[in-house]
Design a protein around this motif. Structure first.
Motif, PDB file in Angstrom:
ATOM      1  N   ALA A  14       0.823  -1.210   0.000  1.00  0.00           N
ATOM      2  CA  ALA A  14       0.000   0.000   0.000  1.00  0.00           C
ATOM      3  C   ALA A  14       0.860   1.265   0.000  1.00  0.00           C
ATOM      4  CB  ALA A  14      -0.935   0.001   1.208  1.00  0.00           C
ATOM      5  N   SER A  15       2.098   1.167   0.450  1.00  0.00           N
ATOM      6  CA  SER A  15       3.017   2.308   0.494  1.00  0.00           C
ATOM      7  C   SER A  15       3.808   2.459  -0.801  1.00  0.00           C
ATOM      8  CB  SER A  15       4.023   2.130   1.638  1.00  0.00           C
ATOM      9  OG  SER A  15       3.373   1.978   2.859  1.00  0.00           O
ATOM     10  N   LYS A  16       3.813   1.435  -1.595  1.00  0.00           N
ATOM     11  CA  LYS A  16       4.695   1.378  -2.757  1.00  0.00           C
ATOM     12  C   LYS A  16       4.471   2.529  -3.749  1.00  0.00           C
ATOM     13  CE  LYS A  16       7.021  -1.935  -5.525  1.00  0.00           C
ATOM     14  NZ  LYS A  16       7.434  -3.291  -5.573  1.00  0.00           N
ATOM     15  N   ALA A  17       3.227   2.864  -4.062  1.00  0.00           N
ATOM     16  CA  ALA A  17       2.943   3.926  -5.037  1.00  0.00           C
ATOM     17  C   ALA A  17       3.497   5.276  -4.560  1.00  0.00           C
ATOM     18  CB  ALA A  17       1.447   4.020  -5.312  1.00  0.00           C
ATOM     19  N   ALA A  18       3.311   5.575  -3.289  1.00  0.00           N
ATOM     20  CA  ALA A  18       3.811   6.848  -2.749  1.00  0.00           C
ATOM     21  C   ALA A  18       5.339   6.869  -2.754  1.00  0.00           C
ATOM     22  CB  ALA A  18       3.285   7.076  -1.337  1.00  0.00           C
ATOM     23  N   LEU A  19       5.956   5.750  -2.423  1.00  0.00           N
ATOM     24  CA  LEU A  19       7.420   5.672  -2.429  1.00  0.00           C
ATOM     25  C   LEU A  19       7.966   5.782  -3.853  1.00  0.00           C
ATOM     26  CD1 LEU A  19       7.894   2.845   0.229  1.00  0.00           C
ATOM     27  CD2 LEU A  19       8.341   5.299   0.526  1.00  0.00           C
ATOM     28  N   GLU A  20       7.285   5.154  -4.821  1.00  0.00           N
ATOM     29  CA  GLU A  20       7.692   5.287  -6.225  1.00  0.00           C
ATOM     30  C   GLU A  20       7.600   6.740  -6.679  1.00  0.00           C
ATOM     31  OE1 GLU A  20       5.099   2.480  -8.178  1.00  0.00           O
ATOM     32  OE2 GLU A  20       6.585   0.878  -8.046  1.00  0.00           O
ATOM     33  N   SER A  21       6.542   7.397  -6.268  1.00  0.00           N
ATOM     34  CA  SER A  21       6.373   8.808  -6.619  1.00  0.00           C
ATOM     35  C   SER A  21       7.500   9.653  -6.022  1.00  0.00           C
ATOM     36  CB  SER A  21       5.016   9.317  -6.119  1.00  0.00           C
ATOM     37  OG  SER A  21       4.874  10.677  -6.424  1.00  0.00           O
ATOM     38  N   CYS A  22       7.831   9.401  -4.761  1.00  0.00           N
ATOM     39  CA  CYS A  22       8.915  10.155  -4.113  1.00  0.00           C
ATOM     40  C   CYS A  22      10.239   9.919  -4.824  1.00  0.00           C
ATOM     41  CB  CYS A  22       9.030   9.781  -2.643  1.00  0.00           C
ATOM     42  SG  CYS A  22       7.707  10.472  -1.631  1.00  0.00           S
ATOM     43  N   GLU A  30       5.589  17.804  -2.439  1.00  0.00           N
ATOM     44  CA  GLU A  30       4.688  16.873  -3.118  1.00  0.00           C
ATOM     45  C   GLU A  30       4.909  15.449  -2.605  1.00  0.00           C
ATOM     46  OE1 GLU A  30       3.564  15.561  -7.702  1.00  0.00           O
ATOM     47  OE2 GLU A  30       4.761  17.373  -7.388  1.00  0.00           O
ATOM     48  N   CYS A  31       6.152  15.067  -2.430  1.00  0.00           N
ATOM     49  CA  CYS A  31       6.484  13.745  -1.885  1.00  0.00           C
ATOM     50  C   CYS A  31       5.869  13.575  -0.494  1.00  0.00           C
ATOM     51  CB  CYS A  31       8.001  13.572  -1.832  1.00  0.00           C
ATOM     52  SG  CYS A  31       8.556  12.121  -0.895  1.00  0.00           S
ATOM     53  N   LYS A  32       6.073  14.562   0.373  1.00  0.00           N
ATOM     54  CA  LYS A  32       5.531  14.474   1.739  1.00  0.00           C
ATOM     55  C   LYS A  32       4.013  14.358   1.720  1.00  0.00           C
ATOM     56  CE  LYS A  32       9.264  17.052   3.947  1.00  0.00           C
ATOM     57  NZ  LYS A  32       9.624  18.305   4.635  1.00  0.00           N
ATOM     58  N   SER A  33       3.371  15.099   0.825  1.00  0.00           N
ATOM     59  CA  SER A  33       1.905  15.033   0.718  1.00  0.00           C
ATOM     60  C   SER A  33       1.442  13.649   0.291  1.00  0.00           C
ATOM     61  CB  SER A  33       1.396  16.075  -0.285  1.00  0.00           C
ATOM     62  OG  SER A  33       1.644  17.368   0.183  1.00  0.00           O
ATOM     63  N   GLU A  34       2.138  13.063  -0.668  1.00  0.00           N
ATOM     64  CA  GLU A  34       1.770  11.729  -1.139  1.00  0.00           C
ATOM     65  C   GLU A  34       2.002  10.677  -0.051  1.00  0.00           C
ATOM     66  OE1 GLU A  34       2.620  10.520  -5.071  1.00  0.00           O
ATOM     67  OE2 GLU A  34       2.487  12.566  -5.849  1.00  0.00           O
ATOM     68  N   LEU A  35       3.074  10.820   0.694  1.00  0.00           N
ATOM     69  CA  LEU A  35       3.334   9.891   1.793  1.00  0.00           C
ATOM     70  C   LEU A  35       2.247  10.010   2.857  1.00  0.00           C
ATOM     71  CD1 LEU A  35       7.195  10.372   2.166  1.00  0.00           C
ATOM     72  CD2 LEU A  35       6.028   8.314   1.306  1.00  0.00           C
ATOM     73  N   SER A  36       1.861  11.237   3.151  1.00  0.00           N
ATOM     74  CA  SER A  36       0.826  11.479   4.150  1.00  0.00           C
ATOM     75  C   SER A  36      -0.522  10.914   3.688  1.00  0.00           C
ATOM     76  CB  SER A  36       0.711  12.977   4.424  1.00  0.00           C
ATOM     77  OG  SER A  36      -0.309  13.232   5.350  1.00  0.00           O
ATOM     78  N   ALA A  37      -0.870  11.177   2.435  1.00  0.00           N
ATOM     79  CA  ALA A  37      -2.141  10.691   1.897  1.00  0.00           C
ATOM     80  C   ALA A  37      -2.203   9.163   1.893  1.00  0.00           C
ATOM     81  CB  ALA A  37      -2.358  11.230   0.488  1.00  0.00           C
ATOM     82  N   ALA A  38      -1.061   8.526   1.683  1.00  0.00           N
ATOM     83  CA  ALA A  38      -1.003   7.060   1.659  1.00  0.00           C
ATOM     84  C   ALA A  38      -0.774   6.471   3.060  1.00  0.00           C
ATOM     85  CB  ALA A  38       0.102   6.593   0.714  1.00  0.00           C
ATOM     86  N   HIS A  39      -0.711   7.336   4.067  1.00  0.00           N
ATOM     87  CA  HIS A  39      -0.493   6.931   5.459  1.00  0.00           C
ATOM     88  C   HIS A  39       0.800   6.132   5.620  1.00  0.00           C
ATOM     89  CE1 HIS A  39      -4.467   8.425   6.312  1.00  0.00           C
ATOM     90  NE2 HIS A  39      -4.957   7.668   5.318  1.00  0.00           N
ATOM     91  N   VAL A  40       1.841   6.580   4.914  1.00  0.00           N
ATOM     92  CA  VAL A  40       3.149   5.931   5.017  1.00  0.00           C
ATOM     93  C   VAL A  40       3.851   6.504   6.240  1.00  0.00           C
ATOM     94  CG1 VAL A  40       5.387   5.556   3.920  1.00  0.00           C
ATOM     95  CG2 VAL A  40       3.300   5.574   2.532  1.00  0.00           C
ATOM     96  N   SER A  41       4.238   5.616   7.139  1.00  0.00           N
ATOM     97  CA  SER A  41       4.929   6.036   8.357  1.00  0.00           C
ATOM     98  C   SER A  41       6.139   5.128   8.554  1.00  0.00           C
ATOM     99  CB  SER A  41       3.982   5.954   9.551  1.00  0.00           C
ATOM    100  OG  SER A  41       4.654   6.351  10.721  1.00  0.00           O
ATOM    101  N   ILE A  42       7.247   5.549   7.965  1.00  0.00           N
ATOM    102  CA  ILE A  42       8.496   4.789   8.059  1.00  0.00           C
ATOM    103  C   ILE A  42       9.543   5.733   8.639  1.00  0.00           C
ATOM    104  CG2 ILE A  42      10.252   3.502   6.778  1.00  0.00           C
ATOM    105  CD1 ILE A  42       8.096   2.994   4.607  1.00  0.00           C
ATOM    106  N   LYS A  43      10.115   5.358   9.778  1.00  0.00           N
ATOM    107  CA  LYS A  43      11.072   6.237  10.462  1.00  0.00           C
ATOM    108  C   LYS A  43      12.232   6.661   9.566  1.00  0.00           C
ATOM    109  CE  LYS A  43      10.409   5.073  15.301  1.00  0.00           C
ATOM    110  NZ  LYS A  43      11.041   4.617  16.541  1.00  0.00           N
ATOM    111  N   SER A  44      12.776   5.732   8.807  1.00  0.00           N
ATOM    112  CA  SER A  44      13.925   6.068   7.965  1.00  0.00           C
ATOM    113  C   SER A  44      13.542   7.083   6.884  1.00  0.00           C
ATOM    114  CB  SER A  44      14.543   4.817   7.339  1.00  0.00           C
ATOM    115  OG  SER A  44      13.610   4.163   6.495  1.00  0.00           O
TER     116      SER A  44
END
Length: 183
Positions: free
Chosen positions: A100-108, A142-156
């Protein structure tokens, strides 16, 4: 044998003298007048983080002008943008990443890769440094917004984006100090 021992002792004495009388990199600092032009303009909440960011590049320790500091800060921001792009690309190769995080990470990954191309323009000499930095900030936002919208929470990821932000802010402040010396 006596002259050989004397030669070794002589060179050892010179090496010891140089070691004790020249500052190490940890003792060396950027000229205070240059730091005072750059770091107060930084968006970073901490003056110390700005100085630490500047000192991350040994070339900054030899800077004699605000323009040299800005060129070094831009170079560090460029390298950090490249590293951030590579970080996201490497993260995508991991097997333990939530699909579920993959699309946001690809975008970033793509967004930071795009930012790298703008950092490779003429910068200060071409008069595009401010625009290059703003473009990179837009892509990071834009990256941060996409991560937030996808509820990506990875410390690194959070840490890497904060690290990038520190270098961005330092470069932005340095460029601003050169382009707007009266502020």
């Amino acid at each position: 044998m006596g002259s050989r021992n004397a030669s070794v002792l002589f060179f050892a004495a010179i090496a010891l003298f140089l070691f004790l009388h020249f500052p190490s990199q940890t003792e060396a600092t950027i000229p205070p007048e240059l730091v005072s032009k750059v770091c107060p303009q930084s968006e970073i909440r901490s003056y110390e983080i700005c100085v630490k960011s500047l000192m991350a590049n040994p070339k900054s320790l030899m800077a004699t002008s605000a323009k040299a500091v800005a060129e070094n800060a831009l170079d560090m921001a460029r390298r950090e943008t490249t590293a951030t792009s590579c970080f996201f690309a490497a993260l995508l190769k991991r097997k333990d990443i939530n699909p579920a995080s993959k699309a946001a990470l690809e975008s970033c990954s793509s967004l930071f890769k795009q930012s790298v191309t703008f950092f490779n323009l003429d910068g200060l000499s071409g008069g595009t440094a401010s625009l290059d930095l703003h473009y990179a900030l837009d892509k990071a936002t834009e990256c941060k917004s996409e991560l937030s919208a996808a509820h990506v929470s990875i410390k690194s990821v959070t840490h890497k984006l904060e690290e990038w932000s520190n270098f961005y802010s330092t470069a932005s402040a340095a460029v601003n100090a050169v382009e707007n010396p009266d502020h």
